[in-house]
Design a protein around this motif. Structure first.
Motif: not given
Lengths: 676, 383, 350
Positions: A113-114, A117-118, A297, A300, A306, A361, A364, A368-369, A372, A375-376, C25, C32, C36-37, C92-94
């Motif tokens: 999911t992360f 969203w990225l 794979s 599954g 795959d 810092r 960096i 990252f900002a 983000v 991504a948004l 840092w 960040a 995002l989460l 699904l490959d299996l």
């Protein structure tokens, strides 16, 4: 330093592992009393006598006496049946393992999911930024290109699901591996217990335990993560252990002499100093984990395995190669990122100079900002989770055409002068070398095999090793796979010889000419990370189904350490030694033969050792291209639900690996004396 | 061997009158499988090579006893493999001896519990190492502060203390550097500062300057002498360099195959080696620079026929021979030797002086060397 | 080891930047990631796989095995389930073996083509009822010995095993020398060939290709060079539409022969009634899909045509499925509402 891709032991490790054996930390004394008793010939006579007695008792017939095999295969099978029968009722399975499986699945989904969203622009930007944060433009550019290639080759979604699985599996390996490594570093007993377990985890083909894993943890992510963790954790345990053990004595002593307690010593001295090694371990974990993507794979997990499997179903090398390339790229991406961190953790690269910390810092944080925000915007503004399919292209067509052309011009009898085409080469090696070797190894009477290898072990490493080797060879017979082991052994030996014939000269060439080294490096990286399933079809195309195809697949995979370690060993030969040789007017070849190669012997022995282990790791693929042997048994175990046979053959691979490893590890060295 | 640059000033205050700070009695240590079982057996006294051949073990320390007084610099010297590094490590149990008693700052070291031992190491004793033993992942400031850190001293406080110390060892301005950004000599200054940071009673130096260039080594030795004049620590200094031993040591113990062969002042070791081994060691030392008039003179009291009449031809007893040589050689007549109170306590003539400097044996009446010979074993005292 | 070299107080290295991993840092990075989460969690954009829609209509998972026919079944089933029944479908490959416990655990909804698997049938269908038999698929699985048709034309005697017995030397390869080579297939398939050559007294050595990919590559290589080759093969298989293979007649299958222990078998392979299985809860959680799967039934030719479209003509899965559905409207309609064919055939094989 660039950390080499692949799971070979580095030379430093080997050197250090070589000297940490004897139990007394400062002792110099060899057991002289025992030494005098144990003159070499005494042992050999004893072993020979053993062989003669056994021969008289059991007859001089070839092979392993069938009556002795205790039915291990059926015993393993009933274990499998028992697990199947109880998987939905036994509390341990339902109350412990099932929740673990659910948890693993949730973790993978979370990462997935992360990543979703990225979004793809976010991930590419993150790659670029990691490169820049490590202070390297080239790395940043590489990361951008490689990550974009996931999408451009049309495999973005598969890449993301593999990346999610990898992240969780590698994370778990590190969380489990580092503490185990620490404990092992402090307790020799624990280390001795752990070592065979690690060998087993690393050498037992994942194929052999996929079915129970599926039954216990279910298919898909949980099973995939568990299988990957089992296979990929050993290197980080080993390297953590090594990292802590190789913190110089004087530094430890200094720490102790100021009254640090154990925890302070660990936290303030040993762990920080082992960090580089631990990160190297993380790197190795990543490489190992990526090498089981395709196997995962089969149960599954989806992801990049795959497309490889699907391409195999329709014999489409181009598609398989494309997916394989993405796996290689992912390995390189993760390698570069971890290496960048590793470099910064390297004490040798620490410096008080450079960009002011505050400014760094800020940069960096800003980076990252930016990630983000990107991504948004991409997500909310353009719903750009997946890479646009319209932008992707396929290289499968040209690849297939090229391969077809190559086969047409190389395979057939009259197509190449002298050799007469790869099919002739294959026929020659099979008929003249592999078949006779297999026969000899298989027909060898068990006592000759057991006592013969024990004698070898004795010459190389004394009684303990002789005993270990002898027990192992007997064990192979007891597992009931004597003949298949013989076939596998023959293939391993031939692949090893091929690796030496090709690898050593390449290693020397890389040592002599830097451009060669530079050119070889990416090729070797690719050979070692490209899933073997990808070259399953090409080897059959050129060498036909059978032994030779298997040997070739193993050879390709195991070539890298032979070249790398030879090169590294030669480069490590002390400068003054080479200068001394040169000053007497040696030619380049004389220098090589008389000075450099002998001085690099430990590295070359290690190269042989590593090659053997990698060849053994590839016996599964050998089994998939008709070479038979233990690899085929393991595949049958999975594909035909013969868990017992699969496990027995898997264990035989491990045992064979232990034997070959101990016979090529060289003599045990003693730690140099330290008393002043 | 280079010429002796300097020797411990014989006129310095005598620390042996101070209370004993370190006392070791009958220490034994074997290395090798089951080494401790050799204790008390006849094998224990075999020569090293034979011992190893017979048992596979080596004796690193054999029946070593000594005492070091507060403020004294005690040098243990010997070739590599003689057991000196083992000995210095056994003082704080970095290596455990097999038997014997160790008393350090009033503590029975061998019977301390782990907490007590940690306490001893944290507050009372510090060590400087041959390869510096610096922590490569820590900046200089955190290296020096390490001892304070493990004691639990707050960061601000320990940094303040470290800055002072770096000034003392001449490294102010380098606190943010990493050890490998410094030269060898500077690194060992860090090691020295680190040892001093906890303000210990006892300082242990394990071949501390052996890894340094001769020039820097000398600089560091001077640094130690300078610091010692201010701080008066009790010091045990292990070295394989006789020059260093002579320069730093109040007393020197010569170690061979695990035993102390001779313990004595620099003069005693050079002027009266107990055996060929020590003699061979000290052969190249310029004796005129080490030995004093007191050492070479013929003391009165044995033949007190001349107690005056030297005129101005008198020298102080603590004068080194090289400084009196001119006067002695000027005439056949001996010169008088006076003690601190100005009393004439002996005489020194040309023959005796040259014989002592040459190290050749003397006939008949015995000047210093032979008169002192009996005292050089065990607890040496000043002549 | 480092050489103590200089007395000066210059720093030696000063090239590579570094920054300590200090708190601010970490805070920045953590912030960040957190942002995002949070964004991910607070989203309300609906998607096909979001929890809300899947609780109403569970995702149907179909297993794709390692042969293309299995994929052909699935893409068509997927197309119909998605377009007519409106359930999300995941393929699904299996591997075959893991597919059984997976179906039992409900990780997999159904397998559209099963060959034999008597043992698992006993465990999961007859035994603990976690899997239910979803009826016949339609194609009859047929396994046998094949040679390329060009070879059969050159050597008509190869039409039966007796001809093979006589002309075994045609098939000698380095791998099998001095015997002839019989190329066996993927280990996942049931094979009696080692017993057959022994019991029929044919001078062939069985070489296991180890994987279908390897076997197919080998066959193609021989085929292109028009060389003799004899191998284990089966229908339905799309490649049969690309290459022309002819079957070698083995002694006819009898129930008496089938009852023999594996090592004594001396007759042809039994016909396989390919069938479908599904998780026992599927009829409750997705009744329409369960009914569809039970009724799904087509021919070898149907399956081969879809597989051919994908594997050879390189059509996308959706396109191949759509084309088939379009041209077989009444067949598809019968899957949605027609009668359900009960299983009559015995389940054979391991």
């Amino acid at each position: 330093m660039t950390v080499a891709i692949g799971n070979e032991t580095t030379l430093e490790e080997a050197e250090q592992l070589g000297v940490d054996r004897p139990a007394s930390p400062r002792g110099t004394g060899g057991p002289s009393v025992r030494q005098t008793l144990a003159k070499p010939w005494v042992g050999l006579v004893v072993l020979a006598a053993g062989a003669v007695v056994s021969a008289i008792l059991t007859g001089v017939k070839g092979g392993f006496p069938a009556g002795w095999v205790p039915g291990s295969i059926s015993a393993f099978s009933s274990l499998g049946t028992w697990i199947t029968a109880h998987q939905s009722s036994a509390p341990f399975f339902t109350d412990v393992l099932a929740p673990i499986g659910t948890g693993l699945n949730a973790m993978v989904s979370g990462v997935s999911t992360f990543l979703g969203w990225l979004t793809w622009p976010g991930l590419i930007l993150l790659g670029a930024f990691s490169g820049l944060a490590a202070g390297r433009w080239k790395t940043a550019i590489f990361l951008v290109v490689a990550i974009a290639a996931f999408g451009l080759l049309g495999l973005w979604a598969d890449s993301m699901s593999t990346l999610s699985l990898m992240t969780v599996a590698v994370g778990i390996s590190v969380v489990i591996g580092v503490p185990l490594g620490i404990v092992a570093a402090f307790s020799r007993h624990f280390e001795q217990l752990l070592r065979p377990v690690l060998d087993l985890m690393q050498m037992l083909p994942a194929y052999a335990y996929l079915v129970p894993i599926v039954i216990l943890f279910s298919i898909g992510n949980p099973g995939g993560v568990v299988a990957t963790v089992i296979y990929a954790t050993p290197p980080i345990i080993r390297l953590t252990l090594l990292g802590i053990r190789t913190v110089p004595d004087d530094v430890i002593e200094a720490g102790k002499s100021f009254g640090s307690n154990r925890w302070q010593l660990l936290r303030k001295v040993q762990l920080p100093m082992a960090l580089r090694m631990i990160l190297l371990g993380v790197n190795q974990v990543i490489m190992m984990a990526l090498s089981v993507v395709v196997i995962a794979s089969l149960i599954g997990t989806g992801g990049l395995g795959d497309p490889v499997l699907q391409a195999l179903n329709i014999v489409n090398v181009g598609d398989a190669f494309t997916a394989g390339t993405v796996i290689v790229l992912m390995a390189m991406v993760l390698d570069r990122v971890v290496s960048a961190f590793g470099e910064r953790a390297d004490p040798a690269h620490r410096t008080s100079k450079g960009m002011p910390v505050r400014r760094r810092r800020e940069l960096i944080a800003a980076g990252f900002a930016l990630v983000v925000v990107t991504a948004l915007v991409a997500k909310l503004g353009f719903s750009a989770t997946n890479f646009p399919t319209a932008w992707s292209f396929s290289v499968a067509g040209p690849l297939n055409t090229g391969l077809g052309w190559l086969q047409h011009h190389l395979y057939h009898y009259a197509s190449v002068p002298i050799v007469g085409g790869t099919s002739n080469l294959s026929a020659f090696v099979t008929l003249e070398i592999l078949n006779p070797l297999t026969r000899i190894a298989g027909d060898m009477p068990w006592w000759l095999a057991v006592f013969g290898t024990a004698a070898l072990g004795y010459i190389i490493g004394g009684w303990r090793r002789a005993l270990l080797v002898g027990i192992c060879v007997t064990g192979i017979g007891l597992l009931g796979v004597w003949n298949d082991s013989a076939a596998t052994l023959a293939q391993v030996l031939v692949a090893l010889v091929m690796c030496i014939i090709v690898g050593l000269p390449l290693g020397v060439a890389a040592y002599w000419w830097d451009p060669v080294e530079k050119a070889l490096r990416p090729v070797l990286d690719v050979l070692q990370t490209m899933p073997a399933f990808v070259y399953l079809i090409p080897v059959v195309l050129f060498f036909s189904v059978g032994n030779m195809a298997g040997v070739t697949a193993s050879f390709v995979y195991a070539l890298a350490p032979a070249v790398r370690l030879t090169n590294l060993g030669l480069r490590r030969v002390p400068r003054d030694m080479v200068e001394a040789g040169t000053s007497f007017g040696s030619t380049r070849l004389q220098l090589l033969r008389k000075v450099e190669l002998p001085a690099a012997r430990p590295a070359i022995v290690l190269a042989i050792n590593q090659t053997i282990l990698l060849v053994l790791a590839e016996v599964i693929v050998a089994g998939l291209v008709g070479a038979g042997g233990l690899g085929y048994d393991v595949v049958v175990g999975l594909e035909r639900d013969e868990f017992g046979l699969g496990l027995a053959a898997g264990l035989a691979i491990v045992v064979l690996g232990v034997v070959l490893d101990r016979l090529t590890q060289g003599r045990e060295q003693r730690r140099p004396a330290r008393a002043a | 061997m280079s010429a002796v640059a300097s020797v411990k000033d014989p006129a310095r205050e005598d620390p042996t009158s101070h209370p004993v700070q370190i006392s070791c009695q009958h220490l034994w240590k074997f290395f090798g499988h089951n080494g401790h079982s050799l204790l008390g057996t006849p094998e224990a006294n075999l020569p090293q090579a034979e011992l190893q051949e017979r048992t596979g073990c080596i004796a690193a320390i054999r029946d070593v006893s000594f005492e070091v007084h507060r403020g004294e610099v005690f040098v243990v010297m010997g070739l590599s493999g003689s057991g000196k590094s083992t000995l210095i490590r056994s003082l704080t149990r970095l290596i455990e001896v097999d038997s014997g008693n160790i008393e350090l700052c009033g503590e029975d070291v061998r019977h301390l519990d782990p907490a007590g031992l940690r306490d001893l190491r944290r507050h009372r004793v510090s060590m400087v190492f041959q390869q510096f033993g610096l922590f490569p992942h820590r900046r200089v400031v955190d290296n020096v502060a390490y001892g304070l850190e493990v004691q639990g001293v707050k960061r601000a406080e320990r940094y303040q203390r470290v800055e002072e110390l770096l000034k003392v060892v001449g490294l102010s301005g380098f606190s943010r550097s990493y050890p490998d950004e410094l030269s060898g000599g500077m690194q060992q200054r860090v090691g020295l500062a680190r040892a001093l940071a906890v303000d210990p009673d006892v300082l242990l130096f394990d071949e501390a300057f052996s890894a340094l260039d001769p020039l820097i080594r000398r600089e560091m030795q001077d640094e130690v002498i300078r610091l010692q004049e201010r701080l008066h620590k009790t010091v045990v200094f292990v070295s394989h360099d006789l020059d260093e031993a002579l320069k730093l040591g109040d007393r020197i113990a010569i170690m061979r195959e695990g035993s102390f062969v001779q313990v004595g002042t620099p003069e005693e070791v050079v002027g009266a080696p107990v055996d060929d081994y020590v003699a061979a060691f000290t052969r190249d030392v310029p004796r005129a620079k080490v030995l004093t008039a007191r050492w070479a003179m013929r003391p009165f009291g044995t033949r007190s026929d001349r107690s005056s009449g030297f005129g101005d031809r008198v020298v102080a007893a603590s004068t080194r021979l090289q400084d009196v040589l001119n006067m002695v050689l000027q005439s056949d007549e001996p010169v008088g030797v006076v003690d601190d109170e100005g009393e004439i306590i002996g005489e020194l003539d040309r023959t005796t002086a040259t014989a002592v400097i040459a190290g050749s044996p003397l006939e008949g009446d015995a000047p210093g060397p032979r008169a002192q010979a009996g005292k050089t074993h065990g607890e040496g005292t000043r002549p | 080891m480092r050489q103590p070299s200089d007395t000066t107080t210059t720093a030696k290295r000063s090239t590579i930047r570094r920054s300590p991993w200090h708190l601010p840092w970490k805070l920045g990075l953590g912030g960040a990631v957190l942002a995002l989460l949070l964004a991910a969690c607070s989203s309300s954009t609906p998607s096909a796989s979001s929890p809300t829609s899947s609780s109403a209509k569970p995702t149907i998972t179909l297993v794709t095995n390692s042969w293309e026919g299995s994929l052909a079944n699935n893409v068509v089933a997927q197309y119909v389930i998605e377009h007519d029944l409106h359930y999300p479908v995941k393929l699904l490959d299996l591997s075959e073996i893991p597919a059984w416990p997976a179906t039992a655990q409900g990780k997999v909804s159904a397998v559209m083509e099963v060959w034999g698997h008597y043992k698992h049938y006993q465990t999961y269908v007859v035994g603990n009822h976690e899997v239910i038999n979803a009826g016949l698929e339609g194609p009859m699985g047929s396994i046998g010995w094949y040679v390329p048709t060009y070879l059969m034309k050159e050597h008509p005697s190869l039409a039966t095993w007796k001809g093979v017995k006589k002309d075994w030397s045609l098939f000698v390869t380095p791998q099998s020398a001095p015997q002839g080579q019989f190329l066996d297939g993927s280990p996942s398939y049931v094979t009696n060939d080692a017993a057959l050559v022994k019991n029929l007294g044919i001078n062939l050595k069985v070489i296991y290709a180890g994987s279908e990919a390897a076997q197919l590559t080998e066959i193609e290589t021989a085929y292109k060079a028009r060389k003799p080759i004899i191998f284990y093969w089966y229908t339905p298989q799309y490649i049969n539409a690309v290459y022309h293979f002819s079957e070698v007649q083995l002694p006819p299958f009898t129930s008496k022969c089938a009852a023999l222990p594996a090592s004594q078998i001396n007759c042809a392979y039994p016909p396989y009634y390919l069938y479908k299985i599904m998780n026992s809860h599927l009829p409750k959680t997705a009744p329409a899909v369960a009914n569809f799967i039970k009724r799904f039934n087509w021919t070898s030719a149907d399956q081969d045509s879809v597989a051919y479209a994908m594997a050879v003509k390189k059509e996308s899965q959706t396109a191949a499925a759509a084309a088939f559905v379009k041209s077989h409207q009444s067949l598809v309609q019968s899957w949605l509402s027609g009668p359900f064919t009960k299983v009559r055939a015995p389940i054979v094989g391991t």
